[in-house]
Enzyme design. Structure first.
Site, PDB file in Angstrom:
ATOM      1  N   TYR A 554       0.830  -1.208   0.000  1.00 33.00           N
ATOM      2  CA  TYR A 554       0.000   0.000   0.000  1.00 33.00           C
ATOM      3  C   TYR A 554       0.864   1.256   0.000  1.00 33.00           C
ATOM      4  CZ  TYR A 554      -3.565   3.367   1.406  1.00 33.00           C
ATOM      5  OH  TYR A 554      -4.401   4.457   1.465  1.00 33.00           O
ATOM      6  N   LYS A 558       1.149   4.039  -3.068  1.00 33.95           N
ATOM      7  CA  LYS A 558       0.729   5.437  -2.894  1.00 33.95           C
ATOM      8  C   LYS A 558       1.914   6.383  -3.094  1.00 33.95           C
ATOM      9  CE  LYS A 558      -3.746   5.305  -1.900  1.00 33.95           C
ATOM     10  NZ  LYS A 558      -4.768   6.055  -2.662  1.00 33.95           N
TER      11      LYS A 558
END
Ligand SMILES: [Zn+2]
Length: 657
Positions: A554, A558
């Site tokens: 994650y 990002k």
């Protein structure tokens, strides 16, 4: 045309006004009788005032109300006596008349009465119904129209030559009606405008309208003017990048000409294409509207083809020729476009306005086609249409103006829009006046809102084909793309790098990073054409500046997305496109955060779940709405000179500060 009267429904109505509401709605339910605020109705009655005296009043449709949805509160109660006295004046300006009508009301809070109130008052019958029936307009707006209606209706009607609505029309009817009315009179026909019927009961007046319009429809059938015609079903729509860009470029020119962003809806169904490709389209479409009050929505004539500049200069010419120094020219942009490839294009300041224009013009296309089959289409002269377009009462509205919501006329696309932050972004953008194309894997996105400025599409952003289809649908619905909110993302279960599977890694990158590259790349030519300059809002994460253990996939996805956004901000600045990122943290009212994930994250920081929720400098909980509001605000004028920025919405994170 069939009567929709039901004894059972009517039986539930108590009193004149309730019956007046009932049959007004029956008329409103029939779009070939009235459209969007068109037509009006009234009933004469009596009330007892505060002093115990009986007063004769007329309840007449209030302006701003639609017959289809009208309620008792939509009728303005006016005293009959002053209205009848006004009808005897030689002259009265329409603003004066509007002021006098207001003074005659028995309830100050009721809506302003229709400008036809005096006309309704002078007709002796208790119930009066007025429509702009398609079939009647088809007859009167054809060669020898007056002769045709006189032959068909005979002494059932009183015939009034065209005069502009308002006091002049009321005055003319006050003279002509008593002179022509006889035992057989059922109604009154206003040439090139519409039809009145009247009766002592709601049913009588309503059914006379249906009967007379049915006679006109029968006439058209007998004369071979009614054909089955092509269906409204859409023809197969290609997903061509070129077509999308063509539409957006056209919307840009229309918006620049109008002076503010406009919505353009494109309809390439068989009916629209058949009309737009008629060999005589350049002639038949340039005569004028079916009934004068349509001009407020559609302008006098459509643009045939795509030369907006030529349309605008012809409009300025029309204004110079017929206007005067006391009038303020309206924007010269077209509201209806007819193009052999794009079919019917409709333009409005909002998606709702563009949809109203579509409804009106679909009826106009049919009326024109049928009148042409009768022998020719003859609209009112430009002068008469101009007078309605630049009516004192309409000009007053223009001058009053008022400022619409900040994103009015603009189009936003939001991914991951069915829940959490995406859903909040949709709400914040809609509340600022934007039209929104909402994408989500969940079918729930289709039914989040039922309104003209919302298009919810099921779309897997990992599929390039689906993204292309969604952009196509969005551009056809609203004309372009001004704002892109990249929100869709996944948060895989916590796992240390030593145990992180390649599949999890790849899937996270595919949704959180790769899909956004495709969305950015495919949106670029559209954003570049945005009238006010494009805007991209990236929903990043606190994990970019402050990653957490166990969230490698994650955090990395990002961070890569953030780096992509920075490069895009650099590359697209010259195209007037702003790219900014929001870094939310701990927004727990989203689908991303299951109770299990919250517990796992809390444990990995060694705090309780409650502490984890408000684990920030301000000790506040951050909600989806906070993020949605900031995303919408980033698209507005406050941030007009900001690009490449990263803004946290996290209550302050000590690890970042
Ligand atoms: Zn009318």
């Amino acid at each position: 045309m069939k009567s929709r009267w039901s004894d059972q429904d009517a039986g539930r109505c108590e009193g004149d006004l309730a019956l007046r509401v009932y049959t007004s709605r029956l008329l409103g339910a029939e779009p070939s009788l009235v459209l969007h605020g068109g037509g009006n109705t009234s009933v004469k009655s009596s009330i007892t005032n505060l002093f115990g005296e009986a007063e004769n009043v007329i309840y007449v449709k209030g302006s701003g109300w639609d017959l289809e949805t009208i309620e008792a509160a939509g009728f303005s109660p006016c005293r009959m006596q002053p209205l009848l006295a006004l009808s005897k004046l030689e002259t009265l300006s329409d603003p004066q008349m509007a002021a006098e009508l207001r003074k005659s009301m028995t309830e100050v809070s009721a809506p302003a009465p229709s400008v036809e109130a005096i006309l309704h008052a002078i007709l002796p019958a208790r119930f009066v119904d007025h429509t702009h029936a398609d079939a009647v307009l088809t007859m009167t707006n054809s060669p020898d129209g007056e002769q045709r209606v006189r032959e068909l209706f005979g002494d059932r009607l009183v015939y009034i030559p065209y005069v502009m609505p308002g006091f002049k029309l009321a005055r003319l009817c006050a003279d002509l009606y008593p002179a022509q009315a006889g035992r057989n009179t059922l109604g009154m026909l206003l040439l090139k405008h519409g039809l009145f019927t009247f009766g002592e009961t709601a049913k009588e007046s309503y059914e006379r309208m249906i009967d007379l319009v049915s006679m006109a429809e029968g006439y058209l059938v007998r004369r071979g003017a009614v054909s089955a015609g092509p269906s409204k079903r859409s023809v197969t729509e290609s997903t061509s990048r070129e077509l999308r860009v063509d539409i957006a470029a056209l919307r840009r020119v229309v918006s620049d000409t109008a002076g503010s962003p406009m919505i353009l809806s494109v309809h390439t169904d068989a009916e629209a294409l058949a009309f737009a490709t008629r060999p005589d389209i350049g002639e038949i479409s340039q005569q004028g509207p079916a009934t004068p009050d349509h001009v407020i929505r559609t302008k006098r004539i459509p643009l045939v083809g795509r030369d907006v500049a030529a349309y605008a200069s012809a409009y300025r010419e029309y204004f110079r020729g017929l206007g005067n120094a006391s009038l303020t020219m309206l924007d010269p942009a077209p509201r209806v476009l007819l193009d052999p490839e794009l079919g019917l294009g409709t333009v409005g300041r909002t998606a709702k306005d563009a949809a109203i224009v579509e409804d009106i013009y679909r009826h106009t296309m049919q009326i024109i086609s049928r009148a042409t089959a009768l022998g020719g289409w003859e609209a009112l002269p430009a002068r008469d249409v101009f007078d309605v377009e630049y009516w004192d009462l309409e000009q007053a509205k223009v001058r009053k103006g008022g400022s619409p919501p900040v994103l009015t006329g603009e189009v936003a696309l939001v991914t991951g829009a069915a829940s959490g932050i995406g859903k909040a972004c949709v709400a914040s953008l809609l509340s600022r006046g934007a039209a929104v194309v909402a994408l989500d894997r969940s079918a729930a996105v289709g039914s989040l809102y039922r309104r003209k400025d919302y298009l919810g599409l099921t779309c897997d952003v990992a599929s390039e084909v689906e993204i292309s289809r969604a952009l196509e649908a969005g551009v056809r619905a609203f004309g372009g793309l001004d704002m892109l909110v990249l929100n869709a993302g996944i948060f895989p279960p916590s796992a240390p790098v030593s145990a992180l599977s390649s599949d999890t890694w790849r899937q996270t990158m595919s949704i959180n990073l790769d899909a956004n590259l495709v969305l950015l790349r495919e949106s670029h030519p559209l954003l570049k054409l945005s009238p006010r300059g494009g805007r991209v809002v990236i929903i990043g994460s606190k994990n970019v500046p402050a990653p957490g253990p166990g969230a490698a996939a994650y955090s990395a996805s990002k961070a890569a997305l953030q780096q992509l956004a920075r490069v895009v901000a650099l590359e697209w600045g010259a195209d007037r496109i702003r790219v900014n990122t929001i870094h939310p943290n701990a927004v727990f009212d989203t689908g991303l955060w299951t109770p299990e994930i919250i517990s796992a994250r809390a444990a990995s920081y060694g705090v309780s779940v409650d502490e984890y929720r408000t684990n920030n400098v301000l000790k506040v909980e951050v909600a989806s709405r906070d993020v949605g509001e900031l995303a919408a605000e980033l698209c507005g004028p406050l941030f007009a000179k900001t690009t490449g920025a990263q803004i946290p919405v996290d209550g302050g994170t000590i690890r970042v500060i």
